[in-house]
Structure formats: C-alpha cells, structure tokens
Design a protein around this motif. Structure first.
Motif, short mmCIF file in Angstrom:
data_model
loop_
_atom_site.label_atom_id
_atom_site.label_comp_id
_atom_site.label_asym_id
_atom_site.label_seq_id
_atom_site.Cartn_x
_atom_site.Cartn_y
_atom_site.Cartn_z
N ILE A 1 0.81 -1.15 -0.04
CA ILE A 1 0.03 -0.09 0.02
C ILE A 1 0.96 1.36 -0.04
O ILE A 1 0.63 2.16 -0.93
N LEU A 2 1.98 1.30 0.96
CA LEU A 2 2.93 2.33 0.97
C LEU A 2 3.63 2.53 -0.27
O LEU A 2 3.95 3.46 -0.63
N ALA A 3 4.05 1.50 -0.81
CA ALA A 3 5.10 1.40 -1.99
C ALA A 3 4.13 2.01 -3.16
O ALA A 3 4.80 2.84 -4.11
N ARG A 4 3.25 1.73 -3.45
CA ARG A 4 2.19 2.13 -4.66
C ARG A 4 1.80 3.48 -4.37
O ARG A 4 1.25 4.09 -5.33
N GLY A 5 1.84 3.88 -3.19
CA GLY A 5 1.40 5.37 -3.07
C GLY A 5 -0.40 5.43 -2.96
O GLY A 5 -0.76 6.47 -3.59
N ASP A 6 -0.86 4.57 -2.62
CA ASP A 6 -2.40 4.32 -2.41
C ASP A 6 -3.00 5.31 -1.56
O ASP A 6 -4.16 5.76 -1.90
N ALA B 1 2.64 -2.17 13.95
CA ALA B 1 3.50 -2.22 12.82
C ALA B 1 4.90 -1.36 13.18
O ALA B 1 4.64 -0.22 13.54
N TYR B 2 6.16 -1.84 13.09
CA TYR B 2 7.20 -1.12 13.34
C TYR B 2 7.97 -0.45 12.16
O TYR B 2 8.21 -1.00 11.33
N VAL B 3 8.05 0.71 12.14
CA VAL B 3 8.19 1.60 10.57
C VAL B 3 9.30 2.46 10.73
O VAL B 3 9.66 2.88 11.94
N MET B 4 10.02 2.39 9.87
CA MET B 4 11.08 3.52 9.65
C MET B 4 11.17 4.31 8.34
O MET B 4 11.31 3.30 7.42
N PRO B 5 11.33 5.56 8.31
CA PRO B 5 11.41 6.04 6.94
C PRO B 5 12.72 5.87 6.43
O PRO B 5 14.05 5.71 7.36
N LEU B 6 12.86 5.70 5.23
CA LEU B 6 14.18 5.39 4.77
C LEU B 6 15.31 6.81 5.06
O LEU B 6 14.74 7.91 4.81
N GLY B 7 16.27 6.51 5.68
CA GLY B 7 17.41 7.77 5.92
C GLY B 7 16.95 7.86 7.60
O GLY B 7 17.81 8.77 8.06
N VAL C 1 9.93 7.01 1.63
CA VAL C 1 9.95 5.74 1.29
C VAL C 1 10.04 5.22 2.74
O VAL C 1 11.01 5.40 3.69
N ILE C 2 9.00 4.47 3.09
CA ILE C 2 8.86 3.72 4.51
C ILE C 2 9.11 2.32 4.48
O ILE C 2 8.74 1.65 3.49
N THR C 3 9.94 1.95 5.19
CA THR C 3 10.24 0.46 5.49
C THR C 3 9.43 -0.17 6.63
O THR C 3 9.25 0.77 7.88
N ILE C 4 8.87 -1.20 6.71
CA ILE C 4 8.33 -1.86 7.76
C ILE C 4 8.81 -3.32 7.96
O ILE C 4 8.69 -4.20 7.45
N PRO C 5 9.84 -3.10 9.05
CA PRO C 5 10.73 -4.29 9.15
C PRO C 5 9.97 -5.40 9.99
O PRO C 5 10.23 -6.73 9.82
#
Length: 140
Positions: free
Chosen positions: A29-34, A61-67, A44-48
């Motif tokens: 969902i986040l990668a497609r920009g829905d 959900a544990y999230v981290m924006p790239l960088g 760009v958000i990673t969900i490890p």
C-alpha cells in the motif's frame, strides 16, 4: 497432569504468518502510493516487523522512513490514516476480522548502532585483540 505449555514461548506460527501477511500488505500500500498524504508521499517507508496480538485483532507495525528522517511525522501520518490502511489491509488479507493497526517507530537500528559503538570502544578492542607472541613461545 502438568500443563503442556506453561511458559510463554513467543508468538505462534499463526500469529507470525498473519503478521507477515499484514506487513506485506502495508508495504505494498505504501510503496504504490495508494494513500493521498503529503508526508507519506515524500518518504520511502520500511516496515521491518509487524507483531500480532494472540487474538489477531491488533497489529503493531514497526516503521522507519528511509534515512531515518522525519520519523515522528511519518508515524503521526500513519496513525492519522490508519482507518484507510485498515480497510486496505482487510481487502488484501483474508481474515475474519480486520486487525486494528498501531504504528511504532522501529528502534532496532538504534540498538544495532549502540552495540556497534560498544564493540568499537577501546576496552573491547583491547580485550578482543590477539595477544602478542611471548618470547617463551619462540624458544620451543
């Protein structure tokens, strides 16, 4: 007769499987920009990791924006959009109930950096260095 499972041994296989399905759905969902969100659109958000409650009704959900930039703003934007995210996850993951979503900042990167810094301290380097060969070892 003793109970078979007295200790809490961590998440069940079902919890882990559902958590991974939710993680993939959120990432897609986040990668497609829905989502039409200004903050989320810039990152760009990673969900490890996603952790499910035992009843599968709560997903953290544990999230981290790239960088690692704007972490608080990203988590806040995800929290504000969690109703829409929950609907999208429900559409993509076939469960009896759509889990309530919670978003937390992923702190594993901080912990890894802290351990790496500890391993580079002078004391640890000195303790892990190979000892110099003594003169007694060369006489044999």
């Amino acid at each position: 007769m003793a109970k078979r499972f007295e200790q809490n041994t961590g998440p069940s296989q079902r919890q882990q499987r559902v958590a991974e399905l939710v993680r993939h759905a959120l990432a897609e969902i986040l990668a497609r920009g829905d989502l039409q969100d200004e903050v989320l659109g810039k990152h760009v958000i990673t969900i490890p990791e996603v952790r499910m409650s035992p009843d599968l009704k709560l997903a953290t959900a544990y999230v981290m924006p790239l960088g690692g930039k704007d972490e608080a703003a990203v988590v806040k934007a995800l929290e504000q959009n969690k109703k829409l995210l929950r609907q999208e996850v429900a559409r993509r993951v076939n469960l009896k109930f759509a889990p309530e979503l919670r978003f937390r900042r992923d702190e594993t990167f901080d912990e890894a950096s802290r351990i790496d810094a500890l391993l580079r301290t002078e004391k640890v380097v000195r303790d892990t260095a190979k000892p110099a060969a003594s003169d007694d070892d060369n006489d044999e």
